[in-house]
Scaffold this motif. Structure first.
Motif: not given
Length: 130
Positions: A65-91
Motif C-alpha cells: 500500500f502507498s500514500a498518494q504523496d509518496g512519503t509512506r508505504a505499508a505491506a502486509e504478508f505471510i512469513v514462512t520460515g525455518t529456524y536454523l540457529q538458536t537466537d539468544e534468549g529464544l527457544p
C-alpha cells in the motif's frame, strides 16, 4: 514508490543484503519488532546478517500500500520460515518451520526508504517453534 518497496522485499526473499541496503537512506531508522530502534545502514546490515544466520524466511502473499504523496508505504504478508540457529534468549533451534502474518511500515524520502517498522506476533512464533 511501490517499486522501491517491491525491490526491498524481492531482495529480502533472495537473502540479498546489499540489494536491501541499496533501497535505504544512509540514516535509515529500523524499528525492530520487540526491540530497539537501530539507526543507519551499518546497524541494519548487521541485523540482516544475524537474521540470515538464524532464520531462512520467505515473504509470500505480499500486498503493498502507498500514500498518494509518496512519503509512506505499508505491506502486509505471510512469513514462512525455518529456524536454523538458536537466537539468544529464544527457544533452541532444531530446524522448526513457522508461518505467521506480519506487516511493515515505511517512510520514504528522495526515492529511498528512511524508516522500516516490522510487526509480527512473537508469542505465536514462539508457540510454533516450541
Amino acid at each position: 514508490m511501490k517499486d522501491i518497496i517491491q525491490r526491498y522485499f524481492d531482495a529480502f526473499n533472495r537473502g540479498d543484503v546489499p540489494a536491501m541496503l541499496d533501497c535505504l537512506s544512509d540514516d535509515v531508522a529500523h524499528h525492530v519488532n520487540e526491540g530497539q530502534v537501530r539507526q543507519g545502514k551499518e546497524k541494519f546490515r548487521a541485523f540482516c546478517e544475524h537474521m540470515n544466520r538464524c532464520y531462512r524466511e520467505e515473504l509470500i502473499e505480499m500486498v503493498i500500500f502507498s500514500a498518494q504523496d509518496g512519503t509512506r508505504a505499508a505491506a502486509e504478508f505471510i512469513v514462512t520460515g525455518t529456524y536454523l540457529q538458536t537466537d539468544e534468549g529464544l527457544p533452541e533451534a532444531r530446524g522448526q518451520t513457522y508461518k505467521l502474518p506480519a506487516g511493515s511500515f515505511f517512510s520514504l524520502r528522495d526515492g529511498r526508504i528512511t524508516r522500516v517498522v516490522t510487526y509480527y506476533n512473537l508469542a505465536e512464533w514462539m508457540r510454533q517453534v516450541a
